[in-house]
Motif scaffolding. Structure first.
Motif, PDB file in Angstrom:
ATOM      1  N   ALA A  35       0.859  -1.184   0.000  1.00  0.00           N
ATOM      2  CA  ALA A  35       0.000   0.000   0.000  1.00  0.00           C
ATOM      3  C   ALA A  35       0.895   1.234   0.000  1.00  0.00           C
ATOM      4  N   TYR A  36       0.689   2.120  -0.963  1.00  0.00           N
ATOM      5  CA  TYR A  36       1.508   3.323  -1.084  1.00  0.00           C
ATOM      6  C   TYR A  36       0.747   4.538  -0.560  1.00  0.00           C
ATOM      7  N   THR A  37       1.384   5.287   0.343  1.00  0.00           N
ATOM      8  CA  THR A  37       0.785   6.517   0.869  1.00  0.00           C
ATOM      9  C   THR A  37       0.948   7.632  -0.160  1.00  0.00           C
ATOM     10  N   ASP A  38       0.290   8.769   0.098  1.00  0.00           N
ATOM     11  CA  ASP A  38       0.440   9.921  -0.804  1.00  0.00           C
ATOM     12  C   ASP A  38       1.897  10.366  -0.864  1.00  0.00           C
ATOM     13  N   SER A  39       2.571  10.290   0.289  1.00  0.00           N
ATOM     14  CA  SER A  39       3.987  10.664   0.331  1.00  0.00           C
ATOM     15  C   SER A  39       4.824   9.709  -0.521  1.00  0.00           C
ATOM     16  N   ASP A  40       4.504   8.408  -0.445  1.00  0.00           N
ATOM     17  CA  ASP A  40       5.211   7.413  -1.267  1.00  0.00           C
ATOM     18  C   ASP A  40       5.025   7.706  -2.756  1.00  0.00           C
ATOM     19  N   LYS A  41       3.792   8.048  -3.124  1.00  0.00           N
ATOM     20  CA  LYS A  41       3.486   8.298  -4.540  1.00  0.00           C
ATOM     21  C   LYS A  41       4.280   9.493  -5.064  1.00  0.00           C
ATOM     22  N   THR A  42       4.370  10.545  -4.232  1.00  0.00           N
ATOM     23  CA  THR A  42       5.156  11.719  -4.630  1.00  0.00           C
ATOM     24  C   THR A  42       6.620  11.353  -4.788  1.00  0.00           C
ATOM     25  N   GLU A  43       7.119  10.544  -3.854  1.00  0.00           N
ATOM     26  CA  GLU A  43       8.536  10.181  -3.877  1.00  0.00           C
ATOM     27  C   GLU A  43       8.865   9.309  -5.083  1.00  0.00           C
ATOM     28  N   ILE A  44       7.942   8.423  -5.460  1.00  0.00           N
ATOM     29  CA  ILE A  44       8.156   7.579  -6.645  1.00  0.00           C
ATOM     30  C   ILE A  44       8.356   8.463  -7.881  1.00  0.00           C
ATOM     31  N   ALA A  45       7.479   9.470  -8.027  1.00  0.00           N
ATOM     32  CA  ALA A  45       7.582  10.376  -9.180  1.00  0.00           C
ATOM     33  C   ALA A  45       8.908  11.131  -9.171  1.00  0.00           C
ATOM     34  N   GLN A  46       9.341  11.556  -7.980  1.00  0.00           N
ATOM     35  CA  GLN A  46      10.594  12.301  -7.876  1.00  0.00           C
ATOM     36  C   GLN A  46      11.798  11.423  -8.220  1.00  0.00           C
ATOM     37  N   TRP A  47      11.746  10.150  -7.801  1.00  0.00           N
ATOM     38  CA  TRP A  47      12.875   9.259  -8.096  1.00  0.00           C
ATOM     39  C   TRP A  47      12.945   8.929  -9.586  1.00  0.00           C
ATOM     40  N   LEU A  48      11.813   8.930 -10.270  1.00  0.00           N
ATOM     41  CA  LEU A  48      11.843   8.716 -11.723  1.00  0.00           C
ATOM     42  C   LEU A  48      12.531   9.887 -12.426  1.00  0.00           C
ATOM     43  N   ILE A  49      12.332  11.102 -11.882  1.00  0.00           N
ATOM     44  CA  ILE A  49      13.036  12.269 -12.431  1.00  0.00           C
ATOM     45  C   ILE A  49      14.538  12.102 -12.231  1.00  0.00           C
ATOM     46  N   THR A  50      14.920  11.674 -11.013  1.00  0.00           N
ATOM     47  CA  THR A  50      16.339  11.448 -10.730  1.00  0.00           C
ATOM     48  C   THR A  50      16.922  10.388 -11.664  1.00  0.00           C
ATOM     49  N   ALA A  51      16.168   9.315 -11.891  1.00  0.00           N
ATOM     50  CA  ALA A  51      16.645   8.245 -12.776  1.00  0.00           C
ATOM     51  C   ALA A  51      16.889   8.772 -14.194  1.00  0.00           C
ATOM     52  N   SER A  52      15.998   9.652 -14.668  1.00  0.00           N
ATOM     53  CA  SER A  52      16.177  10.203 -16.014  1.00  0.00           C
ATOM     54  C   SER A  52      17.443  11.046 -16.094  1.00  0.00           C
ATOM     55  N   HIS A  53      17.760  11.755 -14.992  1.00  0.00           N
ATOM     56  CA  HIS A  53      19.001  12.548 -14.972  1.00  0.00           C
ATOM     57  C   HIS A  53      20.232  11.643 -14.911  1.00  0.00           C
ATOM     58  N   LEU A  54      20.144  10.561 -14.133  1.00  0.00           N
ATOM     59  CA  LEU A  54      21.273   9.640 -14.031  1.00  0.00           C
ATOM     60  C   LEU A  54      21.595   9.012 -15.380  1.00  0.00           C
ATOM     61  N   GLY A  55      20.564   8.843 -16.183  1.00  0.00           N
ATOM     62  CA  GLY A  55      20.772   8.226 -17.488  1.00  0.00           C
ATOM     63  C   GLY A  55      20.992   9.224 -18.604  1.00  0.00           C
ATOM     64  N   ALA A  56      21.000  10.538 -18.270  1.00  0.00           N
ATOM     65  CA  ALA A  56      21.150  11.551 -19.312  1.00  0.00           C
ATOM     66  C   ALA A  56      22.568  11.557 -19.856  1.00  0.00           C
ATOM     67  N   SER A  57      22.690  11.500 -21.140  1.00  0.00           N
ATOM     68  CA  SER A  57      24.016  11.452 -21.758  1.00  0.00           C
ATOM     69  C   SER A  57      24.732  12.790 -21.687  1.00  0.00           C
ATOM     70  N   GLY A  58      24.009  13.872 -21.436  1.00  0.00           N
ATOM     71  CA  GLY A  58      24.631  15.198 -21.388  1.00  0.00           C
ATOM     72  C   GLY A  58      25.117  15.596 -20.014  1.00  0.00           C
ATOM     73  N   GLU A  59      25.010  14.728 -19.040  1.00  0.00           N
ATOM     74  CA  GLU A  59      25.397  15.058 -17.657  1.00  0.00           C
ATOM     75  C   GLU A  59      26.913  15.149 -17.549  1.00  0.00           C
ATOM     76  N   ASP A  60      27.440  16.279 -16.984  1.00  0.00           N
ATOM     77  CA  ASP A  60      28.885  16.362 -16.828  1.00  0.00           C
ATOM     78  C   ASP A  60      29.322  15.601 -15.580  1.00  0.00           C
ATOM     79  N   ALA A  61      30.628  15.364 -15.465  1.00  0.00           N
ATOM     80  CA  ALA A  61      31.166  14.472 -14.426  1.00  0.00           C
ATOM     81  C   ALA A  61      30.876  14.970 -13.026  1.00  0.00           C
ATOM     82  N   ALA A  62      30.999  16.273 -12.804  1.00  0.00           N
ATOM     83  CA  ALA A  62      30.809  16.803 -11.447  1.00  0.00           C
ATOM     84  C   ALA A  62      29.381  16.622 -10.974  1.00  0.00           C
ATOM     85  N   LYS A  63      28.434  16.931 -11.834  1.00  0.00           N
ATOM     86  CA  LYS A  63      27.027  16.834 -11.428  1.00  0.00           C
ATOM     87  C   LYS A  63      26.605  15.362 -11.305  1.00  0.00           C
TER      88      LYS A  63
END
Length: 448
Positions: A35-63
């Protein structure tokens, strides 16, 4: 969810979760007993954003290193991204990081500055029956090959620490004149050991003192005689502190300032990094600052080595992000970030080939001057909470225009666009009181 994650779920995950484009519904299909709470649902969406950045080919080394460090810290006390609940976010992070972790050296995985907890999470997701992923190739993780062992919490020492805290609290109560369970027990024990003869003697003494007090006009119950208990005053409820008002999502939450690079040099432990000493207008004694040549400065690591000549990093003005949580990068604590522009990278291209250009403040701007997007004025947060993913949500809107001005394209951040008559459009210019921030040649570029 993006197309690559949907395809990945189709090929590797059970329960036909790929048929759902909503990450929460996909998570519920994958893990129907959770069972996912409202807070869990928000966090899932935020982690998907993070995942897209981790996989971005344009990300420089420092970031990229900064994101990995934050993720590693987050996972240090959690089994999954949500703590103990599995979700599609864990699979999204695994999808992006598994190819990267597979290439890491033992030092990068489990060295003193390595990402122990990320490696542990990757191994857990690919092997746990909880996720039940159908994988032909898994990351080879040797649990016995640990370069630097993280010291675990000593349960015995933790217990002893709590015991000492209780003893200290009891000692403070005694000093304040209040009884403690130990003193009460001691008094009652001494009373219980008195002989009948001593008890009779005590009663006689109490009666004599009662007569004496009556003669002196101080009639009252004899000492030791039963007395009526005083009624305790009802405790008044403490006034509750008003809940902190959460500021609405806005580019203004990011503390952007003009910085003056006083010196820059190559990082001693990382070929892709520069280490800069930057004056950002901080007051003396500010956290995460030091002093250099009479000025309050921040140490900043940036992945610009090989992309910008070191000579161009000396004695120049830049735009800095000053309220990200500091991150230790290969042994040096980085306490801000320098904004730079680079072309949008087509998938499959080398994200580090450049060109890269630093964002230029107006010529008359001074170190510490506030930098803001026109129409998005407001007070920044003292420190951005990594869990709220404010930087990761806002940064995709940072861009450059055909006029080589740096701006914020609200269309790239749908959470801020609004609806109906209030809907915002267009690009807000990045400026200081002295003018607009620019780049040298890059149009329609990514700024981060």
């Amino acid at each position: 969810m993006d197309d690559s994650l949907i395809t990945y779920l189709k090929n590797h995950a059970p329960n036909d979760a790929f048929e759902e484009s909503d990450p929460v519904k996909a998570s519920q299909d994958l893990f129907p007993t959770i069972a996912y709470t409202d807070s869990d649902k928000t966090e899932i969406a935020q982690w998907l954003i993070t995942a897209s950045h981790l996989g971005a080919s344009g990300e420089d080394a420092a970031k990229a290193a900064e994101r990995l460090s934050q993720l590693n810290t987050h996972l240090s006390s959690r089994t999954t991204l949500l703590g103990a609940k599995p979700s599609v976010a864990d699979i999204a992070i695994y999808q992006k990081l598994a190819p990267l972790v597979a290439k890491w050296s033992a030092e990068e995985r489990t060295g003193e500055q390595g990402y122990h907890h990320i490696v542990r999470h990757v191994d857990f997701v690919q092997n746990s029956p909880l996720f039940n992923l159908k994988l032909d190739d898994k990351v080879d993780v040797d649990v016995n090959n640990v370069v630097f062992k993280i010291k675990p919490i000593d349960a015995k020492a933790e217990k002893e620490r709590k015991k000492k805290e209780k003893e200290a609290a009891a000692a403070a109560a005694v000093k304040a004149g209040g009884p403690t369970p130990t003193t009460l027990t001691g008094e009652q024990g001494a009373e219980g050991k008195k002989s009948k003869k001593d008890k009779v003697k005590d009663k006689a003494q109490a009666a004599g003192e009662a007569v004496a007090s009556t003669v002196a006009g101080k009639a009252g119950p004899p000492e030791g005689a039963p007395t009526q208990k005083k009624e305790k005053k009802a405790k008044q409820p403490k006034p509750q502190k008003p809940a902190a008002v959460e500021k609405p999502l806005s580019p203004a939450l990011i503390d952007l300032r003009v910085g003056h690079i006083l010196k820059a040099e190559a990082h001693p432990n990382a070929d892709s990094l520069y280490v800069s000493t930057i004056a950002c207008g901080d007051a003396p004694g500010t956290d995460n600052t030091s002093e250099y040549e009479g000025q309050v400065v921040r140490t900043v690591c940036s992945g610009l080595n090989g992309l910008i000549p070191l000579a161009e990093m000396q004695n120049r003005k830049v735009v800095t992000v000053c309220n990200l949580k500091p991150v230790t990068m290969r042994g040096i604590k980085s306490c801000a970030m320098v904004l730079a522009a680079s072309p949008k990278v087509v998938e499959g291209e080398d994200s580090h080939k450049g060109p890269v250009e630093l964002v230029n403040p107006p010529a008359d701007a001074k170190a510490g001057d506030r930098v803001f997007f026109e129409g998005w004025e407001g007070e920044p947060e003292a420190v951005l909470n990594p869990k709220k993913k404010i930087w990761e949500t806002i940064q995709p809107g940072f861009t450059t225009t055909d006029a080589l001005e740096v701006g914020f394209n609200v269309g790239e951040v749908p959470q801020l666009a609004g609806e109906g008559a209030e809907k915002k459009t267009g690009v807000a210019k990045l400026k200081t009181a002295a003018g607009i921030c620019t780049v040298s040649t890059l149009k329609d570029a990514v700024v981060r």
